[in-house]
Design a protein around this motif. Structure first.
Motif, mmCIF file in Angstrom:
data_model
loop_
_atom_site.group_PDB
_atom_site.id
_atom_site.type_symbol
_atom_site.label_atom_id
_atom_site.label_comp_id
_atom_site.label_asym_id
_atom_site.label_seq_id
_atom_site.Cartn_x
_atom_site.Cartn_y
_atom_site.Cartn_z
ATOM 1 N N ASP A 136 1.738 -6.643 -5.822
ATOM 2 C CA ASP A 136 0.248 -6.119 -5.919
ATOM 3 C C ASP A 136 0.172 -4.928 -5.306
ATOM 4 N N VAL A 137 0.088 -3.935 -5.989
ATOM 5 C CA VAL A 137 0.188 -2.436 -5.336
ATOM 6 C C VAL A 137 -1.125 -1.568 -5.642
ATOM 7 N N SER A 138 -1.343 -1.071 -4.314
ATOM 8 C CA SER A 138 -2.452 -0.030 -4.194
ATOM 9 C C SER A 138 -2.009 1.461 -4.206
ATOM 10 N N VAL A 139 -2.383 2.436 -4.483
ATOM 11 C CA VAL A 139 -1.978 3.892 -4.108
ATOM 12 C C VAL A 139 -3.514 4.553 -3.294
ATOM 13 N N SER A 140 -3.077 5.455 -2.437
ATOM 14 C CA SER A 140 -4.046 6.155 -1.703
ATOM 15 C C SER A 140 -3.767 7.506 -1.570
ATOM 16 N N ASP A 141 -4.485 8.396 -2.044
ATOM 17 C CA ASP A 141 -4.291 9.700 -2.149
ATOM 18 C C ASP A 141 -5.499 10.427 -2.342
ATOM 19 N N PRO A 142 -5.973 11.378 -1.706
ATOM 20 C CA PRO A 142 -7.352 12.201 -2.260
ATOM 21 C C PRO A 142 -6.879 13.011 -3.461
ATOM 22 N N ARG A 143 -5.687 13.231 -3.822
ATOM 23 C CA ARG A 143 -5.662 14.236 -5.089
ATOM 24 C C ARG A 143 -5.936 13.245 -6.070
ATOM 25 N N GLY A 199 0.797 -1.220 -0.035
ATOM 26 C CA GLY A 199 0.036 -0.092 -0.039
ATOM 27 C C GLY A 199 0.966 1.180 -0.034
ATOM 28 N N VAL A 200 0.730 2.128 -1.066
ATOM 29 C CA VAL A 200 1.589 3.294 -1.219
ATOM 30 C C VAL A 200 0.714 4.413 -0.702
ATOM 31 N N ILE A 201 1.101 5.234 0.253
ATOM 32 C CA ILE A 201 0.347 6.503 0.404
ATOM 33 C C ILE A 201 0.897 7.453 0.007
ATOM 34 N N GLY A 202 0.219 8.489 -0.984
ATOM 35 C CA GLY A 202 0.750 9.590 -1.482
ATOM 36 C C GLY A 202 0.912 9.356 -2.923
ATOM 37 N N ALA A 203 0.482 10.428 -3.799
ATOM 38 C CA ALA A 203 0.518 10.389 -5.157
ATOM 39 C C ALA A 203 1.087 11.447 -5.860
ATOM 40 N N GLY A 204 2.247 11.842 -5.229
ATOM 41 C CA GLY A 204 3.148 12.812 -6.006
ATOM 42 C C GLY A 204 4.110 11.884 -6.783
ATOM 43 N N GLU A 243 -3.271 24.725 -2.899
ATOM 44 C CA GLU A 243 -3.718 23.173 -2.832
ATOM 45 C C GLU A 243 -2.570 22.219 -3.759
ATOM 46 N N LEU A 244 -1.714 23.202 -4.174
ATOM 47 C CA LEU A 244 -0.728 22.313 -5.085
ATOM 48 C C LEU A 244 0.282 21.520 -4.321
ATOM 49 N N SER A 245 0.720 20.239 -4.720
ATOM 50 C CA SER A 245 1.661 19.641 -4.082
ATOM 51 C C SER A 245 2.922 19.822 -4.742
ATOM 52 N N GLY A 246 3.915 19.588 -4.199
ATOM 53 C CA GLY A 246 5.371 19.688 -4.457
ATOM 54 C C GLY A 246 5.610 19.239 -5.693
ATOM 55 N N THR A 247 4.763 18.298 -6.110
ATOM 56 C CA THR A 247 5.383 17.941 -7.832
ATOM 57 C C THR A 247 4.548 18.631 -8.474
ATOM 58 N N SER A 248 3.233 19.083 -8.572
ATOM 59 C CA SER A 248 2.707 19.765 -9.187
ATOM 60 C C SER A 248 2.970 21.147 -9.446
ATOM 61 N N ALA A 249 3.589 21.847 -8.187
ATOM 62 C CA ALA A 249 4.201 23.305 -8.302
ATOM 63 C C ALA A 249 5.565 23.200 -8.869
ATOM 64 N N SER A 250 6.323 22.085 -8.893
ATOM 65 C CA SER A 250 7.721 21.953 -9.203
ATOM 66 C C SER A 250 7.929 22.322 -10.504
ATOM 67 N N LEU A 251 9.227 22.600 -11.057
ATOM 68 C CA LEU A 251 9.379 22.646 -12.242
ATOM 69 C C LEU A 251 10.443 21.443 -12.853
ATOM 70 N N GLY A 252 10.502 20.532 -12.064
ATOM 71 C CA GLY A 252 11.079 19.288 -12.635
ATOM 72 C C GLY A 252 12.535 19.335 -12.939
#
Length: 356
Positions: free
Chosen positions: A27-34, A6-11, A47-56
């Motif tokens: 067997d993987v699942s991902v949990s995150d309200p995003r 179970g992976v928690i976080g979808a960044g 409301e932006l996560s670090g990934t969405s706000a980042s420049l990569g």
């Protein structure tokens, strides 16, 4: 051995780790309200996560240290990125690794350090550039710069889209309910969600940044994080360069990242202040770069601006990569380097699961 994970976080870290584990047969699942939200920057800046706000930005080979976990993680991630991009292009053909990063020396001492790094890492594609060769690109450079041929940038929005699509293709469960509590269940872990549902897993991987401590403290593990605000501007030039032909994918001056995106347009961003609220002063600072910005940058028009929070571990080096107890893994707190370190982190988690 196949495990239920179970992976928690979808960044980038959470999605990348889940994708890598699914490829290995877990067997993987991902949990995150995003996961209920689209991958874009259209929501409120807060409301932006670090990934969405980042420049990569991928600052791997120019890392100032040549030993230790941080260096090894960067080096391995840069080795893995080309393969990751090639595979993920099946889902997002426009996803690319944009190579070329130029780091400007702020003074003579910094230039000397850069020269030493370049001499040690010729095989990694590093070389010094004299200030006389930078006039057309960055006229305020007085001490030259360090050019990295393989560092550069990955678009974080396209990356998240590609990873979500890749996970769906592999039938990974994407659960948009928030995980509010972790419970030991004999040799397993139970995830309790805000909607009343729960699930049991052999392994839980926390990639939850600033939310990590809320889940860990009840289990007796203190891993506090502090928020650090990253800010970014999309600029339209009114004067100055008409093309970016001589530019690298990323130019870095005093920690500020400049990224050409289209003729006459570029992104300007940095992690410029602690806390969770943006102020006007850092934006002004970004525009003048401590009075070292070319005139064309100061005169550019702001088309868009946004900010997002990064998680910095308190009194511990970033990132946090730990197996706290059997089946409980923390892979978070990447601060400025979440996108850069995604492949290396995913590989580290897979190894930790194999060895547990």
């Amino acid at each position: 051995m196949t495990r239920s994970v179970g992976v928690i976080g979808a960044g980038a870290i959470g999605l990348g780790t889940a994708w890598h584990l699914a490829q290995q047969g877990h067997d993987v699942s991902v949990s995150d309200p995003r996961l209920n939200q689209s991958v874009d920057r259209e929501r409120s800046a807060n409301e932006l996560s670090g990934t969405s706000a980042s420049l990569g930005v991928l600052m791997g080979h120019v890392f100032r240290r040549s030993s230790g976990r941080g260096w090894r993680l960067r080096l391995r991630s840069m080795e893995l990125w080309p393969q990751w991009i090639e595979t993920l292009q099946a889902h997002q053909p426009d996803l690319e690794l944009h190579p070329g990063l130029l780091q400007i020396a702020k003074d003579e001492r910094t230039a000397e350090r850069m020269e030493s790094i370049a001499a040690q890492r010729v095989d990694l594609g590093l070389q010094m550039v004299a200030n006389t060769d930078l006039v057309a690109v960055w006229p305020t450079a007085k001490h030259g710069g360090l050019h990295s041929r393989h560092d550069g940038r990955v678009d974080p929005i396209l990356l998240q889209l590609a990873l979500r699509q890749a996970l769906a293709k592999q039938s990974v469960e994407l659960n948009a309910a928030q995980v509010i509590r972790l419970e030991r269940d004999h040799k397993h872990w139970r995830l309790h969600r805000a909607n009343g549902d729960s699930s049991i897993h052999d392994v839980v991987v926390l990639c939850t940044a600033l939310s990590s401590d809320v889940l860990l403290e009840p289990l007796g593990h203190a891993r506090p994080m502090t928020p650090v605000l990253g800010q970014a501007l999309l600029l339209q030039l009114t004067t100055g360069p008409t093309s970016w032909r001589n530019w690298p994918a990323v130019l870095v001056d005093q920690g500020f990242n400049l990224i050409p995106t289209a003729p006459g347009r570029l992104l300007l961003g940095a992690t410029v202040e602690a806390g969770d609220r943006a102020s006007d002063e850092p934006l002004a600072l970004m525009r003048n770069l401590n009075k070292r910005a070319p005139d064309w940058l100061r005169l550019a028009t702001v088309i868009e601006q946004w900010n997002g929070l990064r998680a910095r571990p308190v009194n511990r080096p970033a990132p946090l990569l730990e197996q706290l107890e059997p089946g409980l893994i923390v892979a978070t707190g990447h601060y400025r380097n979440g996108v850069l370190l995604t492949p290396g982190t995913a590989e580290w988690v897979a190894t930790a699961i194999e060895q547990s």
